[in-house]
Design a protein around this motif. Structure first.
Motif, PDB file in Angstrom:
ATOM      1  N   GLU A 153       0.847  -1.418  -0.004  1.00  0.00           N
ATOM      2  CA  GLU A 153       0.166  -0.086  -0.014  1.00  0.00           C
ATOM      3  C   GLU A 153       0.881   0.964  -0.155  1.00  0.00           C
ATOM      4  OE1 GLU A 153      -3.716   0.963   3.039  1.00  0.00           O
ATOM      5  OE2 GLU A 153      -1.805   0.878   3.919  1.00  0.00           O
ATOM      6  N   ASN A 171       0.141   6.614  -6.799  1.00  0.00           N
ATOM      7  CA  ASN A 171      -0.418   5.456  -6.322  1.00  0.00           C
ATOM      8  C   ASN A 171       0.429   4.219  -6.690  1.00  0.00           C
ATOM      9  OD1 ASN A 171      -1.964   3.657  -5.162  1.00  0.00           O
ATOM     10  ND2 ASN A 171      -3.780   4.718  -5.373  1.00  0.00           N
ATOM     11  N   GLN A 202      -4.169  -7.282  -1.757  1.00  0.00           N
ATOM     12  CA  GLN A 202      -5.069  -6.419  -1.554  1.00  0.00           C
ATOM     13  C   GLN A 202      -5.035  -5.539  -2.703  1.00  0.00           C
ATOM     14  OE1 GLN A 202      -7.224  -6.521   1.186  1.00  0.00           O
ATOM     15  NE2 GLN A 202      -8.241  -4.758  -0.329  1.00  0.00           N
ATOM     16  N   ASN A 203      -4.106  -5.190  -3.193  1.00  0.00           N
ATOM     17  CA  ASN A 203      -4.308  -4.230  -4.455  1.00  0.00           C
ATOM     18  C   ASN A 203      -4.870  -4.566  -5.361  1.00  0.00           C
ATOM     19  OD1 ASN A 203      -2.925  -1.813  -3.219  1.00  0.00           O
ATOM     20  ND2 ASN A 203      -0.785  -2.882  -3.584  1.00  0.00           N
ATOM     21  N   VAL A 233      -7.224  -7.143  -5.608  1.00  0.00           N
ATOM     22  CA  VAL A 233      -8.436  -7.143  -5.061  1.00  0.00           C
ATOM     23  C   VAL A 233      -9.310  -6.009  -5.076  1.00  0.00           C
ATOM     24  CG1 VAL A 233     -10.298  -7.538  -2.988  1.00  0.00           C
ATOM     25  CG2 VAL A 233      -8.013  -9.030  -3.360  1.00  0.00           C
ATOM     26  N   THR A 234      -8.728  -4.909  -4.704  1.00  0.00           N
ATOM     27  CA  THR A 234      -9.046  -3.526  -4.881  1.00  0.00           C
ATOM     28  C   THR A 234      -9.407  -3.285  -6.337  1.00  0.00           C
ATOM     29  OG1 THR A 234      -8.008  -2.697  -2.894  1.00  0.00           O
ATOM     30  CG2 THR A 234      -8.964  -1.040  -4.353  1.00  0.00           C
ATOM     31  N   ILE A 235      -8.482  -3.313  -7.157  1.00  0.00           N
ATOM     32  CA  ILE A 235      -8.665  -2.780  -8.581  1.00  0.00           C
ATOM     33  C   ILE A 235      -9.828  -3.638  -9.326  1.00  0.00           C
ATOM     34  CG2 ILE A 235      -6.615  -1.521  -9.126  1.00  0.00           C
ATOM     35  CD1 ILE A 235      -5.593  -4.209 -10.514  1.00  0.00           C
ATOM     36  N   THR A 240     -12.319  -5.441  -7.592  1.00  0.00           N
ATOM     37  CA  THR A 240     -13.568  -5.175  -6.926  1.00  0.00           C
ATOM     38  C   THR A 240     -14.349  -3.801  -7.175  1.00  0.00           C
ATOM     39  OG1 THR A 240     -12.586  -4.888  -4.882  1.00  0.00           O
ATOM     40  CG2 THR A 240     -13.443  -7.039  -5.032  1.00  0.00           C
ATOM     41  N   ASN A 241     -13.395  -2.717  -7.064  1.00  0.00           N
ATOM     42  CA  ASN A 241     -13.974  -1.349  -7.165  1.00  0.00           C
ATOM     43  C   ASN A 241     -14.561  -0.967  -8.594  1.00  0.00           C
ATOM     44  OD1 ASN A 241     -11.875  -0.864  -8.609  1.00  0.00           O
ATOM     45  ND2 ASN A 241     -10.953   0.810  -7.330  1.00  0.00           N
ATOM     46  N   HIS A 289      -2.239   7.041 -12.240  1.00  0.00           N
ATOM     47  CA  HIS A 289      -2.031   6.353 -11.041  1.00  0.00           C
ATOM     48  C   HIS A 289      -0.389   6.623 -10.687  1.00  0.00           C
ATOM     49  CE1 HIS A 289      -5.447   4.819  -9.168  1.00  0.00           C
ATOM     50  NE2 HIS A 289      -5.369   3.717  -9.983  1.00  0.00           N
ATOM     51  N   ASP A 317     -12.592  -0.759 -11.285  1.00  0.00           N
ATOM     52  CA  ASP A 317     -11.770  -0.128 -12.288  1.00  0.00           C
ATOM     53  C   ASP A 317     -11.247  -0.868 -13.389  1.00  0.00           C
ATOM     54  OD1 ASP A 317     -12.112   2.045 -10.870  1.00  0.00           O
ATOM     55  OD2 ASP A 317     -10.225   1.966  -9.945  1.00  0.00           O
ATOM     56  N   LEU A 326      -1.550   0.472  -6.354  1.00  0.00           N
ATOM     57  CA  LEU A 326      -2.475   0.044  -7.413  1.00  0.00           C
ATOM     58  C   LEU A 326      -1.891   0.084  -9.028  1.00  0.00           C
ATOM     59  CD1 LEU A 326      -5.706   2.045  -6.276  1.00  0.00           C
ATOM     60  CD2 LEU A 326      -5.058  -0.189  -5.709  1.00  0.00           C
TER      61      LEU A 326
END
Lengths: 288, 303
Positions: B45, B272, B62-63, B65-67, B69-70, B267, B72, B275
């Protein structure tokens, strides 16, 4: 054949008709390709007021004025052209020379790691540089090379696609006997490469010099990540800046001239060497 | 004697390694190390919120999963693919037609090299300048709108970049225009490589040119079509310059013309790195798989 007669009547469109159809489609596509450049040329000769009045197909007389405005304007287009030229020319020379050298190593010599290295280069050939951009930018920052041309020029030495083109060319144009003859004459290996093999590679080198120059001249993604000071920016970054600026405040005549200046060098080179370039496109890809 | 000769050859062969040094060194420093840093970064992160620097903290997957599930990656991936397909389909159809015409010996087209020169030209034009040109031409007060108003087709300027269809359509159209010449030349080279005896035999049997095209040319062209498809797909995944400049990086309207690389670029600028790293790894895996297909393809003939 039961349906051969049917073919002769309907499916077999006359050769003349097909030829006419082909010419019509080709002329339409030619117009489609050239129209935009014609409009660009017309609009760069018109003043802002004329441009706002609407569209015409006839040139006006403001080109010199627009050019003068660009020279004295806020956007360093000419400095950008110089920067782009330095980067593109250096990168093209390095990638052509060293790709030929790498291909020579694989083509002429026989050593243990040869097959592994050749396979590796072919495997990574198609992987785009964008996927490593993050690491590349942080490396450039760490090496304190931001706002220099080094990170845009030196990496050109390792160009797998150009290597592959050179390798293909060597297979058909550089027989091992030539290298062996040079050895018998007592020529050192590096000298054989530079003075005997490179001249044979001239046609391939010329094609790749042009392609590499154009690719680097047009490159936007990497330079935009590495260069942020006005005096080092290359043309594509300046074009992006022009796009980001408040559009309506701009003198449109200047915008068109700036665009024309960034594509004109490539078009001029292309028109001079087009036969060469078009012939070189298919060679590097796959064997038919 | 034999031994002496062998050592002589070995002496020469060390030059193979010496000539490889520049490539290997530069590739290692500027490609391989960045690749590992990129992968490494994808597990941390690491971003900036205002003036507060968050991370780098290890967060595992986690990164990724984030990109996903959100929304993007799914959104920008489908944007990229839609614009690629919209550009690729007309491109391959035109290229097949032109390739067949150019390589048809019965047709004997005049000025073929002139036409080839013209259709290849857009490929060499700076994509960002070309996009800027299209932006000015298709802007609300630009020549295309004023022409359509002058001709009485519309009464109000059509806002090309405020509609999803026209924004994506413009990007696809530009990509098609820039690449159909290149594809035509590749396909033509493939068609010229087909044994002409096959065409002659078909002609003797009374086949029409349509039949020849579908029954002989197309099946024999399959490997090259596959090559064109995959390389174009890899190129399509890299789509950046045109939509970036055309929409000033925001992928308007409502991010429907935002591509994967534009998102990566965003990004990278906002620092960032977590991500951006995850996105890069995702792209690396996809282009890696596609590259392997091309690789299989380029090496199979050497065996």
């Amino acid at each position: 054949m039961p349906n051969s007669e049917y073919n002769d009547v309907e499916g077999g469109m006359g050769i003349v008709a097909r030829r006419i159809l082909a010419y019509i489609v080709l002329i339409l596509l030619t117009v489609l390709c050239l129209f935009w450049f014609y409009v660009l040329f017309i609009n760069s000769t018109r003043s802002n007021a004329e441009l706002n009045r609407g569209f015409t197909l006839l040139p006006s007389t403001y080109f010199a004025q627009n050019l003068d405005n660009v020279i004295h304007g806020t956007l360093p287009i000419f400095k950008g052209m110089l920067n782009s030229f330095i980067v593109a020319a250096s990168a093209a020379i390095l990638s052509t020379y060293f790709s030929a050298m790498t291909a020579y190593a694989i083509h002429v010599y026989d050593f243990k790691a040869k097959k592994a290295i050749f396979t590796f280069i072919l495997a990574v050939m198609m992987i785009p540089t964008q996927v490593t951009a993050l690491g590349f930018v942080s490396l450039v920052n760490k090496m304190k090379l931001t706002n220099t041309f080094i990170p845009l020029i030196i990496p050109a030495i390792a160009a797998p696609a150009i290597f592959y083109y050179m390798k293909q060319y060597m297979e058909s144009a550089l027989p091992h006997a030539i290298v062996e003859a040079a050895r018998i004459d007592g020529s050192p290996e590096y000298k054989t490469f530079n003075t005997i093999s490179l001249p044979i590679m001239k046609p391939a080198m010329a094609v790749q010099l042009i392609f590499s120059f154009v690719a680097n001249w047009n490159n936007y993604f990497t330079p935009a990540l590495v260069l942020n000071k006005d005096n080092v920016k290359t043309l594509p970054i300046l074009i992006a800046q022009l796009r980001a600026a408040d559009f309506l405040k701009f003198d449109m005549g200047q915008v068109y001239v700036a665009i024309a200046l960034s594509i004109a060098p490539v078009i001029v080179v292309y028109l001079c060497l087009s036969r060469f370039i078009v012939g070189g496109v298919a060679v590097g890809s796959v064997k038919g | 004697m034999a031994k002496a000769k062998k050592s002589q050859v070995v002496k020469y062969n060390k030059w193979g390694y010496i000539f490889l040094i520049p490539f290997v060194l530069v590739y290692l420093i500027f490609q391989l190390i960045p690749l590992f840093t990129t992968i490494y970064n994808s597990f941390f992160e690491n971003y900036r919120q205002g003036i507060v620097q968050v991370g780098p903290n290890f967060v595992g997957f986690q990164n990724f999963v984030t990109i996903f599930t959100n929304g993007d990656i799914p959104t920008y991936f489908s944007n990229t693919m839609i614009m690629w397909i919209l550009g690729f389909v007309p491109q391959i159809l035109i290229s097949l037609l032109l390739g067949a015409w150019f390589s048809d010996t019965r047709l004997r087209l005049k000025c073929a090299s002139f036409f080839k020169t013209v259709i290849y030209m857009p490929n060499l034009i700076m994509a960002s300048a070309f996009a800027m040109l299209f932006f000015t031409l298709f802007s609300d007060i630009g020549p295309v709108n004023s022409l359509m108003i002058q001709m009485g087709l519309i009464s109000q300027p059509y806002k090309f970049l405020s509609h999803t269809i026209s924004a994506r359509g413009l990007v696809a159209f530009m990509n098609c225009l820039m690449w159909f010449g290149n594809t035509t030349i590749l396909l033509m080279a493939g068609m010229l490589g087909i044994d002409s005896a096959l065409f002659e035999a078909a002609q003797v049997d009374g086949a029409t040119s349509t039949q020849v095209f579908f029954k002989i040319t197309l099946p024999l062209l399959r490997p090259i079509l596959l090559y064109v498809l995959i390389t174009s797909l890899i190129g399509g995944l890299q789509m950046f310059d045109v939509p970036q400049i055309l929409t000033n990086g925001d992928g308007s309207p409502m991010r429907t013309s935002m591509t994967l690389i534009m998102y990566l670029n965003k990004h990278l600028y906002s620092k960032n790195f977590g991500l951006a790293g995850a996105l890069s790894v995702f792209l690396f895996i996809i282009t890696g798989i596609l590259s392997l297909i091309v690789f299989k393809f380029t090496t199979q003939e050497e065996k």
